[in-house]
Design an enzyme around this catalytic site. Sequence first.
Site, mmCIF file in Angstrom:
data_model
loop_
_atom_site.group_PDB
_atom_site.id
_atom_site.type_symbol
_atom_site.label_atom_id
_atom_site.label_comp_id
_atom_site.label_asym_id
_atom_site.label_seq_id
_atom_site.Cartn_x
_atom_site.Cartn_y
_atom_site.Cartn_z
ATOM 1 C CG ASP A 1 -1.813 1.164 1.312
ATOM 2 O OD1 ASP A 1 -2.307 1.590 0.263
ATOM 3 O OD2 ASP A 1 -2.025 1.684 2.418
ATOM 4 C CG ASP B 1 -3.610 8.480 -2.409
ATOM 5 O OD1 ASP B 1 -4.750 8.759 -2.035
ATOM 6 O OD2 ASP B 1 -2.594 8.828 -1.792
ATOM 7 C CE LYS C 1 -5.103 -1.240 -2.077
ATOM 8 N NZ LYS C 1 -4.751 -0.625 -0.787
ATOM 9 C CG ASP D 1 -1.348 1.973 6.909
ATOM 10 O OD1 ASP D 1 -1.766 1.784 5.752
ATOM 11 O OD2 ASP D 1 -1.327 3.092 7.454
#
Length: 1468
Positions: free
Chosen positions: A448, A774, A1062, A1082
């Site tokens: 990530d 993002d 993902k 995280d």
Amino acid sequence: MCARSEAVELEVLGAEGEPRPPRPLRLSLLELLGKLVRREPAPPHRRNRHNHRFRTFVSCENERRIKANNREYNAQFRYANNYIKTSKYSIITFLPLNLLEQFQRLANFYFLCLLVLQLIPAISSLTPITTAIPLIGVLALTAVKDAYDDFQRHQNDSQVNHRRAKTLRNGKLVEEKWASVQVGDVIRLENDQFVAADILLLSSSEPNGLCYIETAELDGETNLKCRQCLLETAAMGQDDAQLGAFDGEIVCETPNNLLNKFDGTLTWRERVFSLDNDKILLRGCVLRNTSWCYGVVVFAGKDTKLMQNSGKTKFKRTSIDRLLNFLIIGIVFFLLSMCVFCTVACGVWEWLVGRHFQTYLPWDSLVPVEPVSGTVVIAFLVFFSYAIVMNTVVPISLYVSVEVIRFAQSFLINWDEKMYYDKTGTAAKARTTTLNEELGQIQYIFSDKTGTLTQNIMTFNKCSIAGVCYGDVVDEHTGEAIELNERGGSRPGPGSASRARLLEQEHEQGRSTPGARRPTDAQAQAHPHSTQPLDFSFNPEYEADFKFFDESLLLAVQRGDQHVHDFFRLLALCHTVMPDQKNGRLEYQAQSPDESALVSAARNFGFVFRERAPNSITIEVMGKTEVYELLCILDFNNVRKRMSVILRKDGEIRLYTKGADNVIYERLKGNQDGVKSRTQEHLNKFAGEGLRTLALAWRPLDERGFAEWKRRHHTAALALHDRDEQLDAIYEEIETDLLLLGVTAIEDKLQDGVPETIANLSMAGIKIWVLTGDKQETAINIGYSCQLLTDDMAEVFVIDGVAHDDVERQLAKCRDSIRVVNTFLPPGEYILLIINRDGSTASRTTTWSDSSPSAATPSASSTPSWRPVSIFYSSLTETAINIGYSCQLLTDDMAEVFVIDGVAHDDVERQLAKCRDSIRVVNTFLPPGTSGGEPDGSAAGALNGGAAGVRPAAAAAAAAAGRGGASPGRAAGVKLNAPAVSVVTFRWEHNMHEHSNEYAAGGGPASADSHEHGNDDTNGFAIVINGHSLVHCLHPKLEEKFLEVVLHCRSVICCRVTPLQKAMVVELIKKARRAVTLAIGDGANDVSMIKAAHIGVGISGQEGMQAVLAADYSIAQFRFLQRLLLVHGRWSYYRMCKFLRYFFYKNFAFTVCHFWFAFFCGFSAQTVFDEMFISVYNLFYTSLPVLALGVFEQDVSDATSLQFPKLYVPGHTSQLFNKTEFIKSTLHGCFTSLVLFLIPYGTYKDGLAPDGKILSDHMLLGSVVATILIIDNTTQIALDTTYWTVCNHVTIWGSLVSYFVLDYFYNYAIGGPYVGSLTVALTQATFWFTAVLTMIILMVPVVSWRLAWSVTRPTLAERLRARQRWREAAPAPRTPSARRVRRSMRSGYAFAHQEGFGRLITSGKIMRRIPHADAALHALAALPGKFSARPGTPPAEPDPAVFATSPASPGTPPSPRAPKQDLDSVDL
């Protein structure tokens, strides 16, 4: 209403809560069937029989119905409650489920069957205890470990389920556990509180029902997002009575994993309202900048979108576990083959010999008397007997030992102080104990971005205002910009010790960076590398954690510089930040961390954003309040790439705008060329440093023009069709003729050590993919910052197509580009342009390989004699030439300096033809070897392969005339003295040879340090993929094309991806490459990929603990990942492989002795050893030494493992333990068993002691063989141990002593059957002679083989150990600087996509040592005049300050000689 629901409507209540009448059995059955099967619509007349005010609807597959504050209604659908469970067992189910899981292991099931066979006396020559004790021990130990792991999960679940939530019960707020919340409940949330479930927003503390949330747990973005409830429900406010009486009915979609989509309707007060995603708060979000809000629960527990994206918990097994299962099957077949052989041999022996000796060897009563049938029955029974006798060849103790080793290795990870993070007091933790060695085999890392690679902290770093750059502090001594650290200290910029200060060549009056900002000599001497941040305490609203170091900007603000004031005034006004007061301090809540950083910078410099109202903005400028009327906001979007505000103050109307530099530049007014060019220079500089840039501009507006524009804007805003397009056109009209103010440069702070960690992991052969939610531009900027993307790459592909055909077309282009590069410049081949001192040039393609004795040595097949000057340099042409002249790689004495800069194929071909013609002219009129009378000509000629290389002046003039012009310096009497220095930049591809020893190191010990640079393939590819394009890439039709492209890329960045995408990417690589994967993140949005990967690592960050709870390992910082993998992972894999090789060796050496003995005992299943020895051989006599080996063994230290990442490479191909290594170990064990049995048997057969005692008895032979076996095992593990600790000494030598102690105790104290046998053997010289002879025969081949192998083909670890033994200093680890300047003029804009301006084709920053380079430099140093100053004038005169300052001899004149540099680390 779905058809099935209509078919089974049931009337349940009267009007005023009347008691429910009993249901007929038929209706109950209909309800049950309606839940289980799809039914056809019921006849229309049935619907009229019911009261429509009170109906119960059975759940259907395509919708969900909820009534607020009505638990009885909602209970019939059996919606999931809010209880979260990640544990696997309960107290009741633990024993059966755990045993079921354990017996799925083939070895455990095999020994269970074996135990059953041993209970049959007719076929067993061993007691069941020999199998029962190890089996029970294995099951018990594994059960304890599994129980401990599951207990940890129960604790984590309990922590989440016991969080408190406020729920409305009968109009009153009641505090309940999260687990007690149910669908339909109305709950209250307060500021900074996690959302307990997916809720429909009803009301909030903000005007118009707005509320702000942070979705970092879902998509990794920390910027605030806005949600708004219905105005009709917002009117209820926080009136608990009204909210408790709210009885709206919600019809919505069924649970799914789509985070950005929600469809539904709310029916309330006979009105129907449409619901979408903007009215939903998802579980995992955090309420921000909102005092309170109320909502009704729509999805709870496992139905929430967060949990739907989490994926299922999978049982993870290492590749070694899977290999062991395969090997166990092979061992079983090997055992069966031995049993079959012994069965046949037993039948033959009984037929030929045994049936004639029944008087002495009577057959069992079960055996028929008839010879043929009796022989068959005996042989049949012997099959099972030998299966029992030789069962130890399938090692049940192997699993016990493996679990113990893994358990101990987990504690070593937990106790590692070097992975302890002081700031948060967080240590690394192994949350599972079964995957440690898999950490040493990682091939792909999926990471990530937000919170994993970055700190989620944006800082105002630099800026350019009116063409003047602020933010740099220049070191007077080096002329380099000082790279400032976190604590206000500083360190020199990269390459400051070796790089010429070329920018100083410009005149001072033309500088765009004020010279006043350079520290004085006194300051530089007093604090050569210490710079303190500015003191902003004069400002009452300053922030203590804001740091800026350039005092000139603060001075410009204080002296009232108009441009600087306008710059910061724009930052304070043009944004959508919300102010808030907390504990008497002004705080900002922004939708973007970039906006927060800019407003914060303006605040600290004295331009404080104070207050926002719907029609006004209040700021404070240097203590004076200014109120602006807000006339319009032209909001930001990804297409516009800019935002603007229109403000009025004191009758003046201004438009302020900020956005991407290319977007702003297109809309600038003319006559600003000077400011634009200087600002563009600064933009390129900022982008090259990895900073995120925004351009700022403004324009004045007249009252009449604005009024007309506002009228048309209002019309467009009310349009029913094409509203967005009309608004964009209106915005375009007014955002023109802008005046450029400047640019900002924001740093998205990486976590400490991220670039170094990525560099080391890449050098270890690990490919790193970034999967982030993002935006594309943000991801690309971070990719450059952490060096996943570099300007040295051949191509950075961007896949952003929306339609399937677009994505397919883009993938095809990427594939074609890769093929073109690989065709014309295949890996391992490099083109050198050779410019000789005699003026001739030659180009050559040379093949290089890192498997040669020296990593930088060309392969023998393609290495002709070296020519003197070889340069393959890539940079901006002028800069390259300047550096070449400064270093005197280029001189005016050269016949010609060719420049090849064509873009098209034809241009390059034409230029090369001209070069060739020029060379022919020179060689015709100036043949090589012409004497020039130079004193050192002979030496130069020898260095240049025999060519003298000096020409008379007349010939030089003729050559010049032949080309129609002369080069500078090529006049009469000028001697051509080009230095014979070879500087080579080349591609570096790691090609591992098929038969190489562990690291493809074909050379000897001399090349140990060459592997340090073995994975620097600078000219690689990278690809950036958008989430909507990834949907098509993961489709089966494009999957192969997608893989074909990404597998050729060194770096892959996937942006705007959902959590489930993902996981799908991870699964794709697992399936297609069969590679070991690791996922690190995280946040809760990373849980699905953490569960999908072979290894999941969670970072204890600021996005909650969801990732840590789902992970196999947890660390506090990304930089600890390199230690987790390169040290603990590699050690664990190395230890486990060494343990397995030794374990199989000793087991076969022990067990196969029975097979050799079968030839001498009539294949009767008689054992060589005592039964007790067989039972405890693996548990006591040989267990502790091999456990110590598996826990403490290491071939190199932790520092060396980090210094040489290449040590990690063997794990990628399972080189340390595979089928071949297993076969080697088993063959070695079989050979050992043969020697162990035959030599003692030959010695003791018909043997007599000197005193006449008979030595040829079975028990004495068994004791001798067992004793020598223990001695051999001890010697073998001593040879295998390279890292000796106290535990190793105690266990290895203690086990040898314990054998004798336990043997005597068992036989003498307990009364074993072999009493006295070992005592008799030890008192005879025959035993000692036999033991020594056997050990020599066993050990000499082993020692000789290992010694020869380590000398002829040493591994990197062996060479490093040899270096340490000879006390040679290891080279410093090759870790790149935290920031590498990017030379391409790439936009640093990180809010929307901006195409790059250009890319350099190759790079000259990584240098490699070439043959004879040292000799050439020494020879040149000895030759006078070789580095004399050039007589001519260079294209650009270098600054004398570059060569003027020398700390050693300040008084000496400047030396024109280029500074001496190490070619291994020089950075051009």
